[in-house]
Design an enzyme around this catalytic site. Structure first.
Site, PDB file in Angstrom:
ATOM      1  N   LYS A   1      -9.261  -0.347  -4.388  1.00 11.49           N
ATOM      2  CA  LYS A   1     -10.506  -1.193  -5.532  1.00 11.49           C
ATOM      3  C   LYS A   1     -10.286  -2.259  -5.554  1.00 11.49           C
ATOM      4  O   LYS A   1      -9.085  -2.590  -5.435  1.00 11.49           O
ATOM      5  CB  LYS A   1     -10.180  -0.244  -6.744  1.00 11.49           C
ATOM      6  CG  LYS A   1     -10.935  -0.690  -8.095  1.00 11.49           C
ATOM      7  CD  LYS A   1     -10.047  -0.224  -9.570  1.00 11.49           C
ATOM      8  CE  LYS A   1      -9.189  -1.033  -9.679  1.00 11.49           C
ATOM      9  NZ  LYS A   1     -10.034  -2.345 -10.812  1.00 11.49           N
TER      10      LYS A   1
ATOM     11  N   GLY B   1      -0.994  -7.361  -7.861  1.00 14.58           N
ATOM     12  CA  GLY B   1      -1.153  -7.922  -8.856  1.00 14.58           C
ATOM     13  C   GLY B   1      -0.302  -8.695  -9.904  1.00 14.58           C
ATOM     14  O   GLY B   1       1.157  -9.029  -9.387  1.00 14.58           O
TER      15      GLY B   1
ATOM     16  N   GLY C   1       2.600  -3.504 -11.803  1.00 19.60           N
ATOM     17  CA  GLY C   1       3.546  -3.111 -10.594  1.00 19.60           C
ATOM     18  C   GLY C   1       4.442  -2.207 -11.453  1.00 19.60           C
ATOM     19  O   GLY C   1       4.907  -0.747 -11.158  1.00 19.60           O
TER      20      GLY C   1
ATOM     21  N   GLU D   1       4.784 -16.478 -15.610  1.00 21.36           N
ATOM     22  CA  GLU D   1       3.967 -17.062 -15.150  1.00 21.36           C
ATOM     23  C   GLU D   1       1.781 -17.103 -15.352  1.00 21.36           C
ATOM     24  O   GLU D   1       1.997 -16.642 -16.675  1.00 21.36           O
ATOM     25  CB  GLU D   1       3.015 -15.522 -14.166  1.00 21.36           C
ATOM     26  CG  GLU D   1       2.495 -15.819 -12.814  1.00 21.36           C
ATOM     27  CD  GLU D   1       2.571 -14.772 -11.938  1.00 21.36           C
ATOM     28  OE1 GLU D   1       2.002 -13.383 -12.692  1.00 21.36           O
ATOM     29  OE2 GLU D   1       2.018 -14.889 -10.680  1.00 21.36           O
TER      30      GLU D   1
END
Lengths: 479, 280
Positions: free
Chosen positions: A181, A233, A238, A386
């Protein structure tokens, strides 16, 4: 007298984008039910309508992948499997410009980067793994390595085709079939890759591509017919995946977030270092999990480095991603722009000092000027979280030991940079840093032969090189 | 002789090279295979686990930095010390698990041999698990495996000595430090093995041993944020799921193993890839 760049736009005549796309299941394009738009983030132009895969499509894709695995792919010799991968690599090279233009239109990254980095590296990844297909028993990963079965692969929007290659090439080389995907905002190059699979005459069902959003991803993660999940990702997602598969036999690899330190020692070659800092944080608009987003300057050179860095930043060209002279393109989505804006505002609020060079940002599309924050402390959100955008947090240190301690003071551990002319210091620092990829006197370099992946909360496993193969093989106890 | 009263041993924890009682004051009773009282080992608490993790974290930098040759010699030294105390281990295994002398002796022999096997791996595993990578550009690029940090482990119930060593040895071979929960029903082997470790030049804190209940300690290990990885070989399979869910909070690497192979060492190592330009 001043010299201005004339516009140098790449032609988009090479690509033909259909008004609407379906899914690629069992070697054929299948019409979707619901659709959502994919846009060009530089102009907000709607490029196409993309199908949203639900349970029925996921079931069909997993079924097709399983059938291809049991009837064809797992029975084929490595030698023959490898030839398909070589074919794919060659077709990607042949159609490289088309891929590059499409990537830039859908993602917003400068054409210079999609043309010179993303697409060549993606093709190289297939070429490299093609050669492994008939040599797996020599990889040092057990005497009789066996594939896992059907791999569910979920990839991000920052390097759409390259991340596809990182996932699909090793899975296929090791004899697995895949349900992939692409990200919601960047599906177009994956759909073009489906055409490449057709041109390569890859057996039906070996590669299946489903478009959709997070709900489609969750259906793939939780599908009982899948043996392996590979995800790139955010760390947040995660962890959700790690929990979701905890009580199953699915094996998992995760490439997650980062907050890389880029450490400049006082003996660093300053001009090269400044180029490295620029590349570290502004490459791909800073939409890079391994971006050098925390600049750690040794105090006695901080002023000089910052002065040169600001001079260099004034020469960065932000704007039309299709222009061959553009250095920094568009932010990939409105959602991401909101996130960057919010975190930068937190930097202001917490007392860091913001600086950006003057630049004219286009009126339409999603844009954020290259930005640095000085006076950042380790407690600031912009030093801990992040940002995934063109925003650099600058901290200082006095002794090398202090620099390392600050660098390692993060739950992440994906990458780090070291700038020093002294060999022993460079090796010492690379030994001390708790990160999976260390760039010494360089930054943001990638290669199919070079394992990539993180320590701590930056993920599980490696992609690329001999190490990356183990993620797709059974009976490798350290997987 | 027959009138002499034995001097019995108090079985305690092993943390940071010392033998403290549990801070909780809790103990539990263990009996011999024939149902006779043997000892009151410590029922370790969450605080004991935390103390052990602090010791393990502090010891990691030194043990990780020790040369592979040095680590190999210390592991070999542990084997030497164990060999010298065979009789005591054979007695304790027989006392608690009702196995024949021949079987108990074999377990001790296998334990010594397994330690020697891992001792030899310390300076070889990096050659096996590392690589130089021929990247398409003027860069020297190499991948080096290194230890992860603090690993927690659950030793299997039986065999109580061999199982314990089989879990601990691969973890410390590469430079990790470990906090390990011993067999609940048969903890004597592990606690006596602590005395072997204490006389083997192993730096304090490299191996820390707790006794107690798996169902208490394992979830605490899984949710502890300063533990990097977990070996759950000693937990029943049905408990693996909840432990993995708890461990996801800091993305612990969680593994269980059925056999000994170099992959068991590599499972608790991280691959670090270093790039450097080549030029004049």
């Amino acid at each position: 007298m001043s010299f201005e760049y004339a516009p140098a736009p790449e032609s988009r005549a090479l690509v033909s984008i259909k008004p609407k796309y379906g899914h690629f299941i069992g070697g054929k394009f299948v019409a979707g039910g619901k659709h959502f738009p994919t846009i060009n983030p530089a102009t907000e132009e709607v490029l196409s309508q993309i199908a949203l895969a639900g349970k029925a499509e996921v079931d069909a894709a997993v079924k097709a992948a399983r059938k291809a695995y049991t009837t064809t792919w797992s029975k084929m010799s490595g030698k023959e499997r490898g030839k398909y991968l070589y074919r794919i690599a060659r077709i990607m090279q042949e159609r490289a410009r088309e891929f590059a233009v499409l990537e830039t239109l859908d993602n917003g990254k400068p054409i210079r980067e999609s043309r010179d980095t993303d697409i060549p590296l993606a093709a190289a990844h297939f070429f490299y793994h093609a050669g492994w297909a008939d040599k797996l028993e020599y990889a040092g990963l057990g005497t009789s390595p066996k594939p896992l079965g059907v791999a569910g692969q979920i990839i991000p929007w920052n390097f759409p085709l390259l991340m596809l290659a990182w996932k699909v090439a090793p899975a296929l080389a090791t004899g697995n079939t895949v349900v992939l995907k692409p990200a919601e905002s960047t599906p177009l190059t994956a759909l073009l890759f489906a055409e490449v699979c057709q041109q390569a005459e890859l057996p039906a069902g070996v590669v299946n591509i489903l478009t959709g959003d997070g709900s489609t991803g969750a259906l793939i993660v939780n599908h009982p017919g899948i043996d392996k999940i590979a995800f790139t990702g955010s760390t947040e997602v995660g962890k959700i995946i790690a929990r979701a598969v905890a009580s199953t036999n699915k094996s998992v690899t995760l490439e997650l977030g980062g907050k890389a330190a880029n450490i400049v020692f006082d003996d660093a070659p300053i001009d090269e270092t400044v180029e490295g800092i620029i590349n570290g944080i502004f490459f791909n608009q800073g939409h890079v999990c391994c971006a050098g987003s925390r600049l750690l300057l040794q105090e006695n050179v901080a002023e000089e480095v910052l002065h040169k860095l600001k001079n260099r930043m004034e020469k960065i060209r932000v704007g039309d991603p299709m222009d061959k002279n553009t250095d920094v393109g568009a932010i990939n989505s409105k959602e991401q722009l909101v996130k960057i804006t919010e975190l930068a505002a937190a930097g202001d609020a917490e007392g860091a000092e913001r600086w950006s060079p003057p630049c004219n940002l286009p009126a339409k599309g999603f844009w954020f000027a290259p930005t640095i924050f000085t006076g950042v402390t380790q407690a600031h959100r912009i030093a801990r979280e992040e940002i995934f955008g063109p925003v650099l947090s600058v901290l200082t240190f006095r002794t090398p030991q202090e620099g390392i301690e600050k660098a390692n003071n993060t739950p992440f551990g994906l990458s780090a940079g070291i700038w020093s002319e002294k060999g022993s210091r460079t090796l010492w620092a690379s030994q001390q840093l708790r990160a999976g990829v260390i760039w010494a006197n360089t930054f943001n370099k990638f290669d199919p032969t070079s394992p990539f992946g993180g320590y701590k909360e930056s993920g599980w496993g490696r992609e690329g090189g001999r190490h990356g193969l183990s993620a797709y093989l059974k009976g490798v106890s350290h997987e | 002789m027959s009138n002499r009263i034995d001097v019995k041993k108090t079985y305690k924890l092993y943390i940071n090279g010392a033998f403290p009682r549990t801070e909780s004051g809790r103990t539990y009773e263990i009996k011999s295979a024939k149902g006779v009282f043997v000892a009151n080992p410590c029922l370790a608490s969450r605080k004991d686990l935390r103390d052990a993790v602090v010791a393990a974290r502090a010891a990691h930098s030194g043990w990780n930095k020790a040369t592979a040759y040095n680590r190999g010699q210390i592991l070999y030294r542990i084997a030497e010390m164990l060999e010298g105390r065979r009789a005591q281990f054979v007695d304790e295994i027989m006392q608690l698990t009702d196995v024949t002398k021949v079987k108990a002796e074999k377990e001790v022999t296998d334990s010594v041999d397994r330690l020697v096997w891992y001792a030899g791996w310390t300076d070889k595993i990096a050659s096996l698990a590392g690589s130089t990578n021929p990247v398409a550009g003027p860069f020297y690029n190499f991948t080096i495996p290194e230890s992860m940090g603090v690993v927690a482990a659950i030793a299997p119930e039986t065999p109580s000595l061999f199982g314990f060593i089989d879990v601990v040895a691969p973890i410390i071979t590469s430079g990790n430090t470990v906090v390990v929960l011993a067999s609940t029903k048969a903890p004597l082997s592990a606690m006596t093995f602590a005395e072997v470790l204490a006389t083997s030049d192993l730096p304090h804190g490299v191996v820390n041993i707790l006794t107690g209940k798996k169902e208490e300690i394992a979830p605490w290990m899984a949710s502890h944020m300063d533990i990097d990885a977990l070996d759950i070989s000693g937990l029943p399979a049905k408990q693996h799921g909840p432990i993995k869910v708890a461990g996801a909070e800091n993305l612990k690497r969680i593994h269980s193993f059925k056999s000994a192979d170099p992959g068991r060492i590599i499972a608790f190592m991280e691959a670090k890839t270093v790039w450097h330009p080549i030029g004049l």
